[in-house]
Scaffold this active site. Structure first.
Site, PDB file in Angstrom:
ATOM      1  N   ARG A   1       0.867  -1.183   0.000  1.00  0.00           N
ATOM      2  CA  ARG A   1       0.000   0.000   0.000  1.00  0.00           C
ATOM      3  C   ARG A   1       0.902   1.230   0.000  1.00  0.00           C
ATOM      4  NH1 ARG A   1       2.439   1.795   3.798  1.00  0.00           N
ATOM      5  NH2 ARG A   1       0.951   3.494   3.815  1.00  0.00           N
ATOM      6  N   GLY A   2       0.267   2.412  -0.082  1.00  0.00           N
ATOM      7  CA  GLY A   2       1.040   3.637  -0.251  1.00  0.00           C
ATOM      8  C   GLY A   2       1.103   3.945  -1.738  1.00  0.00           C
ATOM      9  N   ALA A   3       0.749   5.184  -2.103  1.00  0.00           N
ATOM     10  CA  ALA A   3       0.538   5.516  -3.514  1.00  0.00           C
ATOM     11  C   ALA A   3       1.727   5.162  -4.425  1.00  0.00           C
ATOM     12  CB  ALA A   3       0.163   6.996  -3.637  1.00  0.00           C
TER      13      ALA A   3
ATOM     14  N   ARG B   1      -7.476   0.296  -6.585  1.00  0.00           N
ATOM     15  CA  ARG B   1      -7.623   1.361  -5.580  1.00  0.00           C
ATOM     16  C   ARG B   1      -7.765   2.687  -6.326  1.00  0.00           C
ATOM     17  NH1 ARG B   1      -4.196   1.169  -0.350  1.00  0.00           N
ATOM     18  NH2 ARG B   1      -6.077   2.254   0.335  1.00  0.00           N
TER      19      ARG B   1
ATOM     20  N   GLN C   1      -1.832   2.103   9.998  1.00  0.00           N
ATOM     21  CA  GLN C   1      -0.547   2.214   9.284  1.00  0.00           C
ATOM     22  C   GLN C   1       0.501   2.936  10.142  1.00  0.00           C
ATOM     23  OE1 GLN C   1      -3.530   2.908   7.964  1.00  0.00           O
ATOM     24  NE2 GLN C   1      -3.621   2.515   5.770  1.00  0.00           N
TER      25      GLN C   1
ATOM     26  N   ASP D   1      -1.892  10.858  -1.738  1.00  0.00           N
ATOM     27  CA  ASP D   1      -2.322   9.882  -2.754  1.00  0.00           C
ATOM     28  C   ASP D   1      -2.634  10.554  -4.074  1.00  0.00           C
ATOM     29  OD1 ASP D   1      -2.645   8.207  -0.275  1.00  0.00           O
ATOM     30  OD2 ASP D   1      -3.095   6.796  -1.903  1.00  0.00           O
TER      31      ASP D   1
ATOM     32  N   ASN E   1      -5.169  12.494   1.067  1.00  0.00           N
ATOM     33  CA  ASN E   1      -4.276  11.592   1.807  1.00  0.00           C
ATOM     34  C   ASN E   1      -5.127  10.821   2.805  1.00  0.00           C
ATOM     35  OD1 ASN E   1      -1.573  10.609   2.341  1.00  0.00           O
ATOM     36  ND2 ASN E   1      -1.685  11.677   4.293  1.00  0.00           N
TER      37      ASN E   1
HETATM   38  O1  MRU Z   1      -4.433   3.276   2.344  1.00  0.00           O
HETATM   39  P1  MRU Z   1      -2.949   3.445   2.223  1.00  0.00           P
HETATM   40  O2  MRU Z   1      -2.182   2.820   3.345  1.00  0.00           O
HETATM   41  O3  MRU Z   1      -2.445   3.027   0.870  1.00  0.00           O
HETATM   42  O4  MRU Z   1      -2.738   4.999   2.338  1.00  0.00           O
HETATM   43  C1  MRU Z   1      -1.456   5.518   2.256  1.00  0.00           C
HETATM   44  C2  MRU Z   1      -1.400   6.981   2.467  1.00  0.00           C
HETATM   45  O5  MRU Z   1      -2.372   7.637   2.710  1.00  0.00           O
HETATM   46  C3  MRU Z   1      -0.050   7.606   2.269  1.00  0.00           C
HETATM   47  O6  MRU Z   1       0.082   8.727   3.074  1.00  0.00           O
HETATM   48  C4  MRU Z   1       0.112   8.017   0.796  1.00  0.00           C
HETATM   49  O7  MRU Z   1      -0.197   6.958  -0.056  1.00  0.00           O
HETATM   50  C5  MRU Z   1       1.473   8.477   0.525  1.00  0.00           C
HETATM   51  S1  MRU Z   1       2.650   7.188   0.595  1.00  0.00           S
HETATM   52  C6  MRU Z   1       4.178   7.800   0.226  1.00  0.00           C
END
Ligand code: MRU
Length: 351
Positions: free
Chosen positions: A45-47, A88, A198, A239, A249
């Site tokens: 996960r994470g963009a 996603r 997270q 994101d 985000n």
């Molecule tokens: O749902 P997630 O865990 O994928 O959400 C992640 C976030 O909100 C992060 O802050 C974002 O993707 C930036 S990651 C460098």
């Protein structure tokens, strides 16, 4: 380096983030459908990591395809892009990565003498290139952003925008890492980040791994700590950043931004250029992923809420640009008005 994801000859290997922090377990995706599943279930996960995972998923899909002609492969590739694109919806890096892989596919497929093997090799190389670029972008953001953080003090972050959310080093946590490498004495406050935790699980795990002093806060504690003067800056990832600078985000980010403004604390966003979406005019047009109610109603398999109660579970919120002190990208530190600084930065890169 924390091995978030990795291309291997057998498939794409992921550190299973649903099992952290107590278990470090790896999972191998051997088909593009398995990569899609890994993204949906948030094993990765994470963009930025989602974007590169999708690129590797497409490379894997082409590698494992039984198509014998480029035309047959092209038809299959469309379906692969659709499957991965449905995983996603908020992280724009996903669509950025798919579009980039489509361009490489088309470019290769239209070359004289193109074969299934030549298209496959180009896609594998491109996915690996995106992986390397992502780490380089994180390091560059770190170099640009470090000076914005205090020489000595507390920094609050929300969710996980670290090595685990990227191919390595991290965006917001990359800036923190870079400041620490340059001698800043920082104490990180990590919001636990309900409901997926997270912050409590992942940010805490990876910062402890790097020996950076870290304290986990429940999501409702930030205001009180800000009032006590313990927090001197906030830094988060994103994101998707719209053309006017509105930032999508992790859910809860907006509240933190309002609190920061009220307490006169700078609120920074660190994100690679692949997170900037100039085609989306403002945050109102950003699609917000709704996740399963079970993430809220249950914790570690145990039900917390009564049967029949209504549940909300938007995975992200939008912080209006007016709350954002600066956006740190690999192209530099952007300041308001973002409609202008984002365009200027996009133009400068195109020159
Ligand atoms: O749902 P997630 O865990 O994928 O959400 C992640 C976030 O909100 C992060 O802050 C974002 O993707 C930036 S990651 C460098």
């Amino acid at each position: 380096m924390i091995p978030t994801l990795e291309w291997t000859p057998q498939g794409v290997r992921f550190l299973d983030q649903t099992r952290l922090p107590l278990e470090e377990v790896y999972t191998l995706a051997t088909s593009y459908q398995e990569v899609a599943e890994v993204i949906v279930t948030m094993v990765v996960r994470g963009a930025p990591a989602i974007g590169v995972a999708a690129a590797m998923g497409l490379a894997l899909g082409v590698k494992t395809s039984s198509a014998s002609t480029v035309a047959a492969l092209a038809a299959e590739f469309e379906g692969m892009c659709r499957t991965l694109g449905e995983t996603r919806p908020t992280a724009v890096n996903l669509f950025w990565a798919i579009e980039r892989m489509k361009r490489v596919f088309d470019d290769q497929a239209n070359r004289p003498g193109a074969t299934v093997a030549s298209v496959r090799d180009a896609l594998i190389a491109e996915a690996q290139h995106m992986y390397d670029e992502d780490i380089a972008a994180c390091r560059q953001m770190g170099a640009y952003g470090a000076a914005l953080l205090p020489r000595l003090g507390g920094v609050l972050t929300h969710c996980n925008a670290g090595a685990l959310a990227t191919c390595g080093y991290g965006t917001a946590l990359g800036v923190i890492r870079s400041a620490v490498e340059r001698g800043h004495e920082l104490h990180v406050f990590a919001d636990e980040t309900r409901p997926f935790l997270q912050g409590a699980r992942l940010t805490a795990w990876e910062l402890l791994h790097d020996h950076i002093p870290t304290t986990v806060l429940c999501d409702n504690m930030a205001a009180s700590l800000m009032r006590q003067g313990k927090i001197h800056a906030v830094i988060v990832g994103a994101d998707r950043i719209a053309a006017n600078g509105d930032v999508a985000n992790k859910i809860g980010t907006y509240g933190v931004a309002i609190l920061a403004k009220e307490h006169g604390i700078p609120f920074y966003v660190a994100a690679p250029w692949s997170t900037i979406d100039l085609r989306t005019p403002s945050g109102d047009a950003i699609p917000i992923e709704q996740r399963a109610a079970r993430e809220v109603t249950h914790h570690a398999g145990k039900q917390l809420t009564p049967y029949g109660v209504g549940i909300e579970n938007p995975a992200f919120d939008v912080t209006p640009a007016q709350y954002v002190t600066a956006i740190i990208t690999e192209r530099g530190v952007l300041r308001p008005p973002y409609a202008e600084s984002l365009l200027e930065s996009a133009g400068a890169a195109a020159d």
